[in-house]
Scaffold this active site. Structure first.
Site, mmCIF file in Angstrom:
data_model
loop_
_atom_site.group_PDB
_atom_site.id
_atom_site.type_symbol
_atom_site.label_atom_id
_atom_site.label_comp_id
_atom_site.label_asym_id
_atom_site.label_seq_id
_atom_site.Cartn_x
_atom_site.Cartn_y
_atom_site.Cartn_z
ATOM 1 N N GLU A 197 -35.155 33.319 -34.694
ATOM 2 C CA GLU A 197 -33.896 33.736 -34.116
ATOM 3 C C GLU A 197 -32.889 32.642 -34.473
ATOM 4 O OE1 GLU A 197 -33.946 34.347 -29.874
ATOM 5 O OE2 GLU A 197 -31.795 34.778 -29.891
ATOM 6 N N ARG A 228 -49.507 28.086 -30.495
ATOM 7 C CA ARG A 228 -48.309 27.399 -30.944
ATOM 8 C C ARG A 228 -48.571 25.897 -30.945
ATOM 9 N NH1 ARG A 228 -44.011 29.607 -28.652
ATOM 10 N NH2 ARG A 228 -42.559 27.913 -28.957
ATOM 11 N N LYS A 259 -36.558 25.081 -28.117
ATOM 12 C CA LYS A 259 -35.227 25.080 -28.724
ATOM 13 C C LYS A 259 -34.154 24.796 -27.680
ATOM 14 C CE LYS A 259 -35.618 28.806 -31.513
ATOM 15 N NZ LYS A 259 -35.149 29.844 -32.436
#
Ligand code: ATP
Ligand code: MG
Length: 798
Positions: A35, A262, A272
């Site tokens: 994104e 992850r 983020k």
């Protein structure tokens, strides 16, 4: 074998099985779907290398897709930065640059189809009512009063939403699935919401935007993705992913979602949102601050894409989340720079040294090799004369025992040049030493020396250049900043030290922006690509120099292993800190207590914020031999070998456990990952649990007689109470419930509750196996482990 996943991984296995079965017409298409709301970080690198690596390995293609469905957080500056970073990693998407926003119209068509088919409806309840109505894990949801709206009415409303006639929040489009679904995500999830916001690519064309769970599977399907790889937190979204595709298809190929763990890395944050906060609040100089875990930051620090690939290989791809020791990243970076960074001399905190015996005005050029020991790889000229500069920390007026650097009356070698003896000092007004006076031994030029002298680095006083050097350390003081109440409190205020008056030899003064160097005895440095000017480089320290097998690394990984479990490091982890300094510089320190100033001087080649609390024992070559044996013969991982090999006590315990369970790997794993944490710093030898009993415990676990979850409970009890593992397991009721009848009953219940899925599975929809298995696990209520549930289910469906 997949690149970025040396040694194969479960995803490579899945792809190979698909290829073998001829699925998707033999095609492999993966994607990386960021994104554009921030810069990429090292966790993304893991995903990029995995996706592009798998595609390359299996002759497929990998797409770069911007998942730009949320106009408020996104920006085209991020789109640019992300492309640059992916390219920098060496990944090539060819023609396959995609944007979700390019297919908004196709998504909308899918939504209309769902509405027409009675599978979606416009809900006019406020968001809170929708949330409330969804129920919870224990409580089924309640249907919206708008759930039974007719398709025509819904179509008209959806069109009004799209046309901009309704304000934000007036209504949403929801899938019509099942308000009592055991998976809460399937209780009529949101598909579209109204957002009157300008999109960085589509402008004001749209004022409704699709939700991730609706958009993502469709993007995959439109692009012909075969293997849609995401991180574990999306595991329960997979059912919805499948629902969307099953109700909008048919699709060829039909994408499948797979999840992997992850990356979480010690001493940093990879969210983020938090990284954005660091930038926005100016806690760092920008997204590319060399302390940031972003790819832009790592690049500016001097980390190469090759090192990141090496790191990705080292950590592999797994299905369980864990925090990766940052030592592994440093290990990969060091290994890479070792090969590419030529050696040269820089003095960070200069102290004048005058060679009294050297004739005034006489200058010579020494030809020193770029790669010591490899003269064939070229030399550079280093000027030598009467006035030189050495490192302030390399001189001690009152040297501690074992000091092998400059001190009154002592001899050292000036690296690559002469042996000098310190015959006096000059002092300033306050009595501080302002210069060291020496005599040199004529004819001693060169390397080494018969007397095993220590060597110090130096530069010419007048023919060296002043440069700026930035010493970077870890940004956070603690291994898990995310676990802190406020991660900002864990920032290390000393993570950057700027040295204005460092002096470098002429060759370094000409360093090109973006070149890598090893400053002799100090570490790896990178000429900053932004701030360096011709003849005036600015150097960023990538990493302090350290033998990866040194006790320092071990001390760090020992304390890390303990910290991972949230417990303060024990004494054994700390005591080797000073010892490590000796190893780092190749000079043993003696086992007496040196003054703390001397110890910090001794540590100066690897600046550290770790407090030194204890005198340094002399280095023990036997620990090096041990850790080599653990790694090479017992095949332990590098970090386990370091951890167990370097510490007397740990290795003694480990070896004493081996006879009762001669399988080093699981033994080391349980010792490093669990036992050390549970011991809370208490020496293992004084625990009630002896090494042989620990061996028996691991044997019990590995034989499958306790589940992994119960095993931790059992180990904790053993650490507290000691005793026989098997007896304690029975006493605490931790033995695996071997009740085949109960498991079979759970299978039957699951199959009757999912009769339709079972039928479709039998008709060839093999992907439904996961749904059925999930149902069995739920029915068994945790009493069955996945492997036996899988076996029982397979058996029953055959
Ligand atoms: P957010 O969704 O909160 O904005 P994100 O880090 O998930 O943050 P995305 O842009 O959605 O950001 O991530 C793109 C891809 O990178 C996703 O497929 C995601 O699964 C993967 N990814 C993100 N973080 C990690 C990580 N720490 N380790 C491995 N893969 C990651
Ligand atoms: Mg995400």
């Amino acid at each position: 074998m997949a690149e970025g996943a040396r040694g194969g991984n479960f995803l490579a296995d899945i792809i190979e099985a698909d290829l073998a079965a001829g699925r998707n017409g033999g095609r492999v298409v993966t994607r990386f779907p960021p994104e554009p709301n921030g810069f990429l970080h090292i966790g993304h690198a893991k995903s990029i290398l995995l996706n592009f690596g798998l595609a390359r390995t299996y002759g497929g293609e990998a797409h770069l897709r911007f998942d730009d469905t949320n106009p408020t957080a996104e920006d085209s500056a991020y789109v640019e930065a992300i492309q640059r970073d992916v390219r920098w990693l060496g990944c090539d998407w060819g023609d396959h640059l995609h944007f979700a926003s390019d297919v908004f119209d196709r998504m909308y068509a899918c939504a209309e189809r769902l509405v027409r088919d009675g599978k979606a409806y416009v809900d006019s309840q406020p968001v809170e009512a929708i949330r409330e109505g969804r129920g919870s894990f224990e409580r089924p949801g309640t249907p919206s009063p708008f759930r039974e709206r007719l398709p025509e009415e819904n179509l008209a409303l959806l069109e009004r939403m799209r046309a901009g006639e309704l304000p934000d929040g007036a209504c949403v489009l929801r899938a019509r699935i099942d308000m009592a679904h055991p998976n809460v995500l399937l209780r009529d999830p949101l598909l579209y919401r109204i957002r009157h916001a300008r999109h960085h690519r589509t402008g004001d064309l749209w004022c409704i935007y699709p939700m991730y769970d609706f958009a993502h599977p469709l993007e995959d399907a439109f692009e012909g993705i075969t293997h849609s790889i995401c991180t574990l937190e999306f595991e329960s979204n997979r059912e919805l992913y499948d629902w969307v595709l099953d109700n909008t298809g048919p699709w060829d190929p039909r994408p499948r979602q797979y999840e992997f763990a992850r990356l979480a890395l010690g001493y940093t944050v990879l969210s983020k949102r938090k990284l954005l906060q660091l930038v926005a609040e100016k806690r760092v100089s920008g997204w590319d601050d060399p302390r940031m875990p972003t790819l832009a930051g790592l690049r500016r620090r001097g980390v190469t894409p090759e090192a990141l690939r090496e790191f990705a290989d080292l950590i592999g791809v797994a299905k369980n989340n864990s925090v990766v020791d940052i030592g592994k990243l440093e290990f990969a970076v060091r290994g890479d720079l070792e090969k590419r960074a030529p050696r040269a001399m820089a003095v960070l905190r200069p102290l004048p040294l005058i060679v009294e015996s050297w004739p005034e005005g006489r200058e010579v050029e020494l030809a020193l090799p770029w790669w010591p020991g490899e003269p064939g790889r070229g030399t550079r000229a280093v000027p030598f004369g009467r006035e030189l500069l050495v490192e302030r920390d390399d001189f001690a007026l009152e040297p501690p025992p074992g000091w092998k650097r400059l001190a009154p009356g002592r001899e050292v070698r000036l690296a690559g040049a002469y042996v000098v003896r310190c015959v006096g000092v000059e002092r300033g007004a306050a009595g501080e030493v302002t210069a060291v006076r020496c005599t040199h031994e004529a004819g001693s030029a060169g390397e080494g020396g018969p007397r095993g002298l220590g060597a110090v680095h130096w530069v010419h006083a007048h023919r060296s250049t002043a440069v700026t050097v930035r010493l970077y350390d870890r940004l956070f003081r603690v291994e898990r900043p995310d676990a802190e109440e406020d991660f900002l409190q864990a920032l290390d205020p000393e993570s950057l030290t700027v040295i204005g008056g460092a002096r470098v030899e002429p060759a370094l003064a000409e360093a090109a922006a973006g070149s890598h160097w090893q400053f002799l005895r100090q570490g790896y440095f990178f000429a900053d690509p932004e701030d360096s000017r011709p003849g005036a480089p600015v150097f960023n320290r990538t990493l302090a120099l350290k033998d990866p097998w040194s006790a320092k690394a071990v001390a760090r990984s020992a304390s890390t292993a303990v910290l991972t479990t949230g417990i303060a490091p024990g004494g054994h982890a700390r005591s080797s800190t000073a010892e490590s300094a000796a190893w780092t510089t190749g000079r043993p320190l003696e086992p007496h207590a040196p003054s703390s100033a001397a110890v910090s001087a001794a540590l100066s080649t690897a600046p550290t914020t770790e407090p030194v609390t204890k005198a340094a024992p002399s280095p023990r070559p036997e620990s090096l031999a041990r850790l080599t044996r653990y790694r090479d013969e017992l095949e332990l991982s590098a970090s386990e070998a370091e951890l167990l090999g370097a510490d007397e006590e740990l290795s003694r315990f480990f070896e004493a456990a081996l006879p009762s369970y001669p399988h080093p790997k699981p033994l080391a794993r349980w010792l490093a990952n669990d036992l050390l944490g549970l011991a809370k710093g208490v020496p293992l030898a004084s625990l009630p649990l002896g090494a042989p009993a620990f061996g028996k415990f691991v044997a019990l676990v590995e034989s499958g007689r306790v589940t992994a979850a119960s095993a931790k409970v059992l180990l904790a009890a053993l650490v507290q109470r000691g005793g026989d593992p098997e007896a304690l397991m029975a006493e605490l009721g931790l033995a695996r419930q071997e009740d085949p009848a109960a498991l079979l009953a759970a299978v039957e219940r699951a199959l009757s509750a999912h009769a339709r899925e079972a039928e479709r599975y039998r008709a060839g929809e093999v992907k439904l196996f996961g749904v059925l298995l999930g149902a069995v696990m739920r029915e068994a209520q945790g009493a069955a482990d996945a492997a036996s549930a899988r076996r029982a289910l397979e058996e029953r469906l055959r």
